[in-house]
Scaffold this active site. Structure first.
Site, PDB file in Angstrom:
ATOM      1  N   ARG A  60      34.795  35.202  45.650  1.00  0.00           N
ATOM      2  CA  ARG A  60      34.930  34.135  44.659  1.00  0.00           C
ATOM      3  C   ARG A  60      36.300  34.308  43.988  1.00  0.00           C
ATOM      4  O   ARG A  60      37.004  35.273  44.227  1.00  0.00           O
ATOM      5  CB  ARG A  60      33.762  34.083  43.654  1.00  0.00           C
ATOM      6  CG  ARG A  60      33.062  35.335  43.286  1.00  0.00           C
ATOM      7  CD  ARG A  60      33.895  36.314  42.508  1.00  0.00           C
ATOM      8  NE  ARG A  60      34.586  35.706  41.391  1.00  0.00           N
ATOM      9  CZ  ARG A  60      35.659  36.210  40.816  1.00  0.00           C
ATOM     10  NH1 ARG A  60      36.199  37.358  41.254  1.00  0.00           N
ATOM     11  NH2 ARG A  60      36.238  35.600  39.806  1.00  0.00           N
ATOM     12  N   GLN A 206      31.084  38.052  35.963  1.00  0.00           N
ATOM     13  CA  GLN A 206      32.349  38.475  36.595  1.00  0.00           C
ATOM     14  C   GLN A 206      33.127  39.434  35.692  1.00  0.00           C
ATOM     15  O   GLN A 206      33.839  40.307  36.177  1.00  0.00           O
ATOM     16  CB  GLN A 206      33.219  37.237  36.903  1.00  0.00           C
ATOM     17  CG  GLN A 206      32.707  36.380  38.034  1.00  0.00           C
ATOM     18  CD  GLN A 206      31.830  35.240  37.547  1.00  0.00           C
ATOM     19  OE1 GLN A 206      31.197  35.315  36.494  1.00  0.00           O
ATOM     20  NE2 GLN A 206      31.769  34.171  38.315  1.00  0.00           N
ATOM     21  N   ASP A 247      41.108  27.262  37.998  1.00  0.00           N
ATOM     22  CA  ASP A 247      40.618  26.812  39.304  1.00  0.00           C
ATOM     23  C   ASP A 247      41.276  25.513  39.753  1.00  0.00           C
ATOM     24  O   ASP A 247      41.367  25.235  40.953  1.00  0.00           O
ATOM     25  CB  ASP A 247      39.101  26.655  39.276  1.00  0.00           C
ATOM     26  CG  ASP A 247      38.458  28.027  39.196  1.00  0.00           C
ATOM     27  OD1 ASP A 247      38.351  28.571  38.089  1.00  0.00           O
ATOM     28  OD2 ASP A 247      38.112  28.578  40.269  1.00  0.00           O
ATOM     29  N   ASN A 257      38.475  25.946  34.455  1.00  0.00           N
ATOM     30  CA  ASN A 257      38.309  27.385  34.672  1.00  0.00           C
ATOM     31  C   ASN A 257      36.861  27.728  34.334  1.00  0.00           C
ATOM     32  O   ASN A 257      36.068  26.871  33.937  1.00  0.00           O
ATOM     33  CB  ASN A 257      39.303  28.184  33.812  1.00  0.00           C
ATOM     34  CG  ASN A 257      39.321  29.654  34.183  1.00  0.00           C
ATOM     35  OD1 ASN A 257      39.425  29.995  35.367  1.00  0.00           O
ATOM     36  ND2 ASN A 257      39.198  30.530  33.218  1.00  0.00           N
TER      37      ASN A 257
HETATM   38  O1  MRU Z   1      32.947  31.127  39.942  1.00  0.00           O
HETATM   39  P1  MRU Z   1      34.154  31.990  40.188  1.00  0.00           P
HETATM   40  O2  MRU Z   1      33.888  33.435  39.956  1.00  0.00           O
HETATM   41  O3  MRU Z   1      34.796  31.706  41.509  1.00  0.00           O
HETATM   42  O4  MRU Z   1      35.185  31.521  39.062  1.00  0.00           O
HETATM   43  C1  MRU Z   1      36.437  32.137  39.008  1.00  0.00           C
HETATM   44  C2  MRU Z   1      37.273  31.677  37.881  1.00  0.00           C
HETATM   45  O5  MRU Z   1      36.910  30.795  37.130  1.00  0.00           O
HETATM   46  C3  MRU Z   1      38.624  32.279  37.763  1.00  0.00           C
HETATM   47  O6  MRU Z   1      39.029  32.336  36.418  1.00  0.00           O
HETATM   48  C4  MRU Z   1      39.623  31.430  38.559  1.00  0.00           C
HETATM   49  O7  MRU Z   1      39.169  31.217  39.846  1.00  0.00           O
HETATM   50  C5  MRU Z   1      40.958  32.068  38.615  1.00  0.00           C
HETATM   51  S1  MRU Z   1      40.953  33.513  39.632  1.00  0.00           S
HETATM   52  C6  MRU Z   1      42.546  34.057  39.760  1.00  0.00           C
END
Ligand code: MRU
Length: 357
Positions: A60, A206, A247, A257
């Protein structure tokens, strides 16, 4: 085997983890659902196993899913090496669709796939190695971008800065080093940081599972807080900067994000703190005018219910689960990309930044 498993250069003391390994035939994925309790590598042998690993969150983070998707497409292309021209094009199109559907919000995935798809269409049918070279190029470019953004973002932080970050934006989420976490790592190495707060980032945790693990491995102390404690620490003057990744960033500078980012930006502005977004240019989507156009992923209610100690759905209990939100550009003090940093981004300054080579 026989090919080097790492792309884009060696790890250093402040960059100890990789999310992916490519051995020339299969994609190994560090299963982020199990961290930090267990370090286990999954092996994806085709596009559909890669799509499943992305959808199910084994890998992810916006840049990392872009890279995983790229190698997923390389595996599809490799399997089509002896197809005729029609079979090659049809197979590539089907694999792109499958991979792109695995997660909708991060534009890095769609962007990486479209970059490789164009190469597949323009090149000779069956030339899967051209796609592999392109995927390797994306990997190296992402790592280089992170190193550059680390320097650019860190320069904003005065010695003794206290930072809060959200979700995981580190090596696990990228080709290496990280975006927001790359700035934090660089600032730590430059002796600018007094303290790093990581939010838990429910429901996938996360921050609690991944950011804390990465920082610990690098010997960087971290204070883990529940998401709802952020404003408490802001009010006590214990946070100077909120630094997050992205994102998808639309043409006007709005930022999608991890869910909770918007609330952090509102709280930061209320307390007079500064808010920094760190993302490579591959996260910028100039085709969308503003954040309301970004497709926001909703995941299943069980992700919320599980953490609340509920065994499963109950008749009068709903658990809507948007996993990203949109922070308006007006709440962003600094946007850092590898092309440079801009303050208070808007459509004009972002377009000018993206036009830089
Ligand atoms: O659901 P996820 O864990 O994929 O979400 C990740 C995020 O929101 C991060 O902040 C984003 O992808 C930037 S990672 C460099």
């Amino acid at each position: 085997m026989g090919r080097p498993v790492m792309r884009g250069g060696a790890m250093d003391a402040n960059d100890q983890v990789r999310a992916l390994r490519w051995d020339g035939a299969t994609l190994q994925i560090l299963d982020q659902r199990l961290l930090p309790a267990e370090v286990r590598w999954l092996v994806a042998t085709d596009a559909s196993e890669t799509a499943r690993a992305i959808h199910d969150m084994a890998v992810r983070g916006a840049p990392a899913i872009g890279l995983a998707g790229a190698y997923g497409l390389v595996m599809a292309a490799r399997a089509l090496a002896s197809a005729d021209a029609f079979g090659w094009q049809a197979g590539i199109t089907a694999a792109v669709r499958l991979l792109a559907a695995s997660r909708p919000t991060a534009v890095n995935l769609a962007g990486a796939l479209s970059h490789l798809e164009i190469i597949a269409r323009q090149g000779a049918p069956g030339d899967w190695q051209a796609l592999e070279r392109a995927a390797d190029g994306l990997w190296a470019a992402d790592l280089a971008a992170n190193r550059r953004m680390g320097e650019l973002g860190s320069a904003y932080l005065a010695p003794g800065t206290q930072v809060l970050t959200h979700c995981n934006t580190g090596s696990l989420a990228t080709a290496g080093l990280g975006t927001a976490l790359g700035v934090i790592r660089t600032a730590w190495a430059q002796d600018r940081l007094a303290r790093v707060f990581a939010t838990e980032s429910r429901p996938w945790l996360q921050g609690a599972r991944l950011t804390s693990w990465e920082l610990n491995r690098d010997g960087i102390p971290v204070s883990l807080i529940v998401d709802s404690a952020a404003a408490f620490f802001m009010a006590r003057g214990e946070i100077d900067w909120v630094i997050v990744g992205a994102d998808r960033i639309t043409a006007n500078g709005d930022v999608a994000n991890k869910i909770g980012t918007y609330a952090l930006a509102v709280a930061a502005r209320h307390h007079g703190l500064r808010f920094m977004v760190v993302a490579p240019s591959t996260t910028v989507d100039l085709a969308l005018a503003e954040g309301g156009e970004i497709p926001i992923e909703f995941r299943g209610p069980e992700e919320v219910l599980r953490l609340a100690g509920r065994a499963g759905p109950e008749p009068l209990l709903e658990a809507p689960n948007p996993v990203f939100d949109v922070t308006p550009a007006a709440l962003i003090d600094v946007l850092v990309t590898e092309k440079g940093a801009i303050e208070r981004p808007d459509a004009r300054t972002l377009a000018a930044l993206m036009a830089r080579s």
